[in-house]
Design an enzyme around this catalytic site. Structure first.
Site, mmCIF file in Angstrom:
data_model
loop_
_atom_site.group_PDB
_atom_site.id
_atom_site.type_symbol
_atom_site.label_atom_id
_atom_site.label_comp_id
_atom_site.label_asym_id
_atom_site.label_seq_id
_atom_site.Cartn_x
_atom_site.Cartn_y
_atom_site.Cartn_z
ATOM 1 N N CYS A 57 2.533 -1.553 6.056
ATOM 2 C CA CYS A 57 1.432 -0.723 6.536
ATOM 3 C C CYS A 57 0.950 -1.330 7.858
ATOM 4 C CB CYS A 57 0.305 -0.744 5.505
ATOM 5 S SG CYS A 57 -1.235 -0.007 6.059
ATOM 6 N N HIS A 58 0.376 -0.505 8.705
ATOM 7 C CA HIS A 58 -0.089 -0.997 9.997
ATOM 8 C C HIS A 58 -1.112 -2.120 9.842
ATOM 9 C CE1 HIS A 58 -0.709 -0.650 14.341
ATOM 10 N NE2 HIS A 58 -1.939 -1.017 14.046
ATOM 11 N N THR A 59 -1.834 -2.123 8.744
ATOM 12 C CA THR A 59 -2.857 -3.154 8.531
ATOM 13 C C THR A 59 -2.228 -4.538 8.408
ATOM 14 O OG1 THR A 59 -4.190 -1.486 7.415
ATOM 15 C CG2 THR A 59 -4.889 -3.764 7.142
ATOM 16 N N HIS A 79 0.524 -5.465 1.109
ATOM 17 C CA HIS A 79 -0.415 -4.883 0.135
ATOM 18 C C HIS A 79 0.000 -3.488 -0.347
ATOM 19 C CE1 HIS A 79 -1.553 -3.304 4.070
ATOM 20 N NE2 HIS A 79 -2.083 -2.297 3.455
ATOM 21 N N GLU A 80 1.261 -3.100 -0.074
ATOM 22 C CA GLU A 80 1.711 -1.745 -0.470
ATOM 23 C C GLU A 80 3.036 -1.902 -1.214
ATOM 24 O OE1 GLU A 80 0.962 1.291 2.617
ATOM 25 O OE2 GLU A 80 2.944 2.107 2.174
ATOM 26 N N CYS A 114 -21.166 -2.496 -13.205
ATOM 27 C CA CYS A 114 -20.717 -2.305 -11.819
ATOM 28 C C CYS A 114 -21.216 -0.946 -11.326
ATOM 29 C CB CYS A 114 -19.194 -2.353 -11.738
ATOM 30 S SG CYS A 114 -18.581 -2.106 -10.038
HETATM 31 P P1 NAD Z 1 0.775 3.737 12.471
HETATM 32 O O1 NAD Z 1 0.682 2.707 13.536
HETATM 33 O O2 NAD Z 1 2.066 3.989 11.797
HETATM 34 O O3 NAD Z 1 0.264 5.156 13.067
HETATM 35 C C1 NAD Z 1 -0.717 5.215 14.057
HETATM 36 C C2 NAD Z 1 -0.384 6.437 14.927
HETATM 37 O O4 NAD Z 1 -1.413 6.592 15.915
HETATM 38 C C3 NAD Z 1 0.947 6.261 15.691
HETATM 39 O O5 NAD Z 1 1.758 7.400 15.513
HETATM 40 C C4 NAD Z 1 0.499 6.106 17.155
HETATM 41 O O6 NAD Z 1 1.427 6.658 18.082
HETATM 42 C C5 NAD Z 1 -0.808 6.898 17.146
HETATM 43 N N1 NAD Z 1 -1.717 6.518 18.235
HETATM 44 C C6 NAD Z 1 -1.967 5.277 18.696
HETATM 45 N N2 NAD Z 1 -2.864 5.347 19.707
HETATM 46 C C7 NAD Z 1 -3.176 6.656 19.878
HETATM 47 C C8 NAD Z 1 -4.019 7.377 20.769
HETATM 48 N N3 NAD Z 1 -4.732 6.729 21.705
HETATM 49 N N4 NAD Z 1 -4.112 8.718 20.662
HETATM 50 C C9 NAD Z 1 -3.386 9.369 19.717
HETATM 51 N N5 NAD Z 1 -2.551 8.750 18.846
HETATM 52 C C10 NAD Z 1 -2.453 7.402 18.939
HETATM 53 O O7 NAD Z 1 -0.340 3.348 11.403
HETATM 54 P P2 NAD Z 1 -0.546 3.869 9.888
HETATM 55 O O8 NAD Z 1 0.178 2.970 8.947
HETATM 56 O O9 NAD Z 1 -0.348 5.346 9.840
HETATM 57 O O10 NAD Z 1 -2.133 3.549 9.745
HETATM 58 C C11 NAD Z 1 -3.025 4.225 10.592
HETATM 59 C C12 NAD Z 1 -4.348 3.459 10.670
HETATM 60 O O11 NAD Z 1 -5.010 3.513 9.407
HETATM 61 C C13 NAD Z 1 -4.192 1.980 11.012
HETATM 62 O O12 NAD Z 1 -5.310 1.580 11.799
HETATM 63 C C14 NAD Z 1 -4.291 1.311 9.626
HETATM 64 O O13 NAD Z 1 -4.735 -0.023 9.732
HETATM 65 C C15 NAD Z 1 -5.323 2.185 8.973
HETATM 66 N N6 NAD Z 1 -5.317 2.244 7.502
HETATM 67 C C16 NAD Z 1 -6.545 2.326 6.910
HETATM 68 C C17 NAD Z 1 -6.626 2.476 5.532
HETATM 69 C C18 NAD Z 1 -7.982 2.593 4.889
HETATM 70 O O14 NAD Z 1 -8.078 2.413 3.666
HETATM 71 N N7 NAD Z 1 -9.029 2.915 5.624
HETATM 72 C C19 NAD Z 1 -5.465 2.510 4.748
HETATM 73 C C20 NAD Z 1 -4.212 2.441 5.406
HETATM 74 C C21 NAD Z 1 -4.153 2.310 6.787
HETATM 75 N N1 AHE Z 2 -10.501 -7.415 6.821
HETATM 76 C C1 AHE Z 2 -10.527 -6.199 7.595
HETATM 77 C C2 AHE Z 2 -10.749 -5.001 6.680
HETATM 78 C C3 AHE Z 2 -10.207 -3.785 7.355
HETATM 79 C C4 AHE Z 2 -10.331 -2.562 6.488
HETATM 80 O O1 AHE Z 2 -11.166 -1.716 6.731
HETATM 81 N N2 AHE Z 2 -9.483 -2.469 5.441
HETATM 82 C C5 AHE Z 2 -9.410 -1.246 4.661
HETATM 83 C C6 AHE Z 2 -8.026 -1.139 4.074
HETATM 84 S S1 AHE Z 2 -6.812 -1.026 5.276
HETATM 85 C C7 AHE Z 2 -5.416 -0.919 4.281
HETATM 86 O O2 AHE Z 2 -4.277 -0.718 5.075
HETATM 87 C C8 AHE Z 2 -10.394 -1.207 3.543
HETATM 88 O O3 AHE Z 2 -10.225 -0.422 2.607
HETATM 89 N N3 AHE Z 2 -11.419 -2.014 3.590
HETATM 90 C C9 AHE Z 2 -12.350 -2.051 2.487
HETATM 91 C C10 AHE Z 2 -12.636 -3.492 2.201
HETATM 92 O O4 AHE Z 2 -13.344 -3.755 1.227
HETATM 93 O O5 AHE Z 2 -12.130 -4.315 2.993
HETATM 94 C C11 AHE Z 2 -11.608 -6.230 8.643
HETATM 95 O O6 AHE Z 2 -11.439 -5.548 9.680
HETATM 96 O O7 AHE Z 2 -12.587 -6.929 8.410
HETATM 97 ZN ZN ZN Z 3 -2.543 -0.421 4.240
#
Ligand code: NAD
Ligand code: AHE
Ligand code: ZN
Length: 393
Positions: A57-59, A79-80, A114
């Protein structure tokens, strides 16, 4: 009268011992090396599992690249994944040896005290978040040591799946139907579940709503797939990498836009394209870029538009906009793991996939074998041609 022989005492299962296995250890920023690590037995409330496959994953890249403010080194990232239970610690009841599980970085303790697990409003169970953010198990210690010098290695997101074996908290183990292909199951450990949940749980997109998705990686494409499934229209995909447009249209995008083709801010371009001329009912950021998050917010519909942040922004980055954007009705929220309550939701998503209701195979664009090929998976993810690279261990 035949003397009753006393029945033999019950044979306790063999006490688990240390396991030595291969893992990719992050020793520093972008310093990832295959090593032999010692994985200690699970303690009370813990489960030791054998990882069968792991998707990047990108994270993982974000943390390896030094952008994670909670990032620690040396650590085992990842983590995946899909895993098989190898041994359980005292008190573990929800899983047993041999079960197939998907690790959840957002655990679900399900305890009556919780307030988060007891609320339908969130999945953010904080039971182990404090120690998890410090790279250790709930008792404050690590289960990983480097074989070469017995030095301690940190855990990551409570998962650490860049290793052939890892130790998880029981509340982070989602037991699934073992008949799903392992490479499909792992996708529900993060990216695909997150994108689907962002639409169905967090934003609660309604049929016929207009949607704009920024970022067409695996997460953004899962947003598109979920929006299509709920009957949204139109669905606009935005990405700087046009190679993503073909799959985006297959999954439901009615149009795709490359910001590089426009010299105006994307929010102006999108508002001009929108059905009402006032923006989109729902917009999503799946890039992690805070400038894009501003565009997504300001492209949300006047009066009622909701922007959902999925992307993870680097340490120190902040979003900005004029308060006027909110005064005129735009709203902003965010999602962790798509709002799914992990141990309940992942098994449900797996069942829906087994029934054919959710298709995931198209997200796997690269496959590798052996934990050392994690480096090749990382290269693939950087190439821009990759959605999910799955490494089978
Ligand atoms: P990825 O890098 O595969 O996809 C990101 C996409 O965004 C790419 O296709 C890239 O070309 C595009 N991009 C980059 N800059 C851009 C811009 N300026 N304008 C338009 N498009 C742009 O990543 P992913 O695995 O799909 O994850 C996406 C994001 O979500 C990452 O930041 C990841 O950390 C985050 N994420 C968050 C959670 C969560 O629980 N919130 C879960 C999984 C992933
Ligand atoms: N340690 C990071 C946390 C970044 C973040 O927001 N993580 C997401 C999951 S990304 C999975 O690919 C999330 O769900 N966060 C909830 C949590 O409890 O962390 C930072 O930036 O501090
Ligand atoms: Zn992830």
């Amino acid at each position: 009268m035949k003397r009753m022989e006393p029945s033999p005492p019950p044979v306790c299962p063999p006490c688990p011992t240390d396991i030595t296995c291969k893992a990719m250890v992050a020793f520093g920023v972008n310093d990832l090396r295959e090593c032999e690590v010692i994985v200690a037995p699970p303690r009370a409330g813990e489960v030791r599992v054998k990882i069968v496959c792991n998707a990047l994953c990108h994270t993982d890249i974000y943390t390896l690249g030094g952008s994670d403010p909670e990032g620690l080194f040396p650590a085992i990232l990842g983590h995946e994944a899909t895993a098989i239970v190898e041994s359980v610690g005292d008190g573990v009841r929800s899983v047993k040896v041999g079960d197939t599980i998907v690790p959840g970085y957002t655990p679900q303790c399900k305890e009556p005290d919780c307030i988060f697990c007891m609320s339908p409003k969130t999945n953010l169970c904080p039971r182990i978040r404090g120690t998890q953010g410090k790279g250790v198990m709930p008792d404050g210690t690590s289960r990983f040591t480097l074989k070469s010098d017995r030095s301690t290695i940190f855990h990551f997101m409570g998962c650490s799946t860049f290793s052939e074996y890892t130790v998880l908290a029981e509340i982070s183990c989602a037991k699934i139907n073992p008949s799903i292909p392992h490479e499909h199951a792992c996708l529900f450990g993060c990216g695909i579940a997150t994108g689907l949940g962002a639409v169905w749980n967090t934003a609660k997109v309604e049929p016929f709503s207009s949607v704009a998705v920024f970022g067409l990686g695996a997460v953004g494409l899962a947003v598109v797939q979920a929006a299509k499934a709920i009957g949204a229209h139109p669905i606009i995909g935005i990405d700087v990498n046009e190679k993503k447009f073909a799959i985006a249209k297959q999954l439901g995008c009615t149009d795709c836009v490359n910001p590089k083709d426009h010299d105006k801010p994307m929010q102006q371009v999108l508002i001009g394209m929108s059905p009402t001329g006032f923006g989109y009912d729902y917009t999503f950021d799946a890039t992690g870029n805070t400038d894009v998050m501003r565009s997504a917010l300001e492209a949300a519909h006047r009066g009622w538009g909701l922007m959902t942040i999925i992307g993870v922004a680097a340490a120190g980055k902040e979003i900005s906009t004029r308060p006027f954007q909110f005064v005129t009705g735009r709203r902003c929220t965010g999602t962790a793991f798509g709002g799914w309550k992990t141990r309940d939701a992942i098994p449900m998503l797996v069942e829906r996939t087994l029934k054919g209701e959710i298709k995931v195979e198209h997200f796997i664009t690269h496959k590798f074998k052996g934990v050392a090929e994690t480096t090749k998976a990382l290269e693939a993810l950087h190439s821009g041609d990759c959605l999910r690279a799955v490494v089978e261990y």
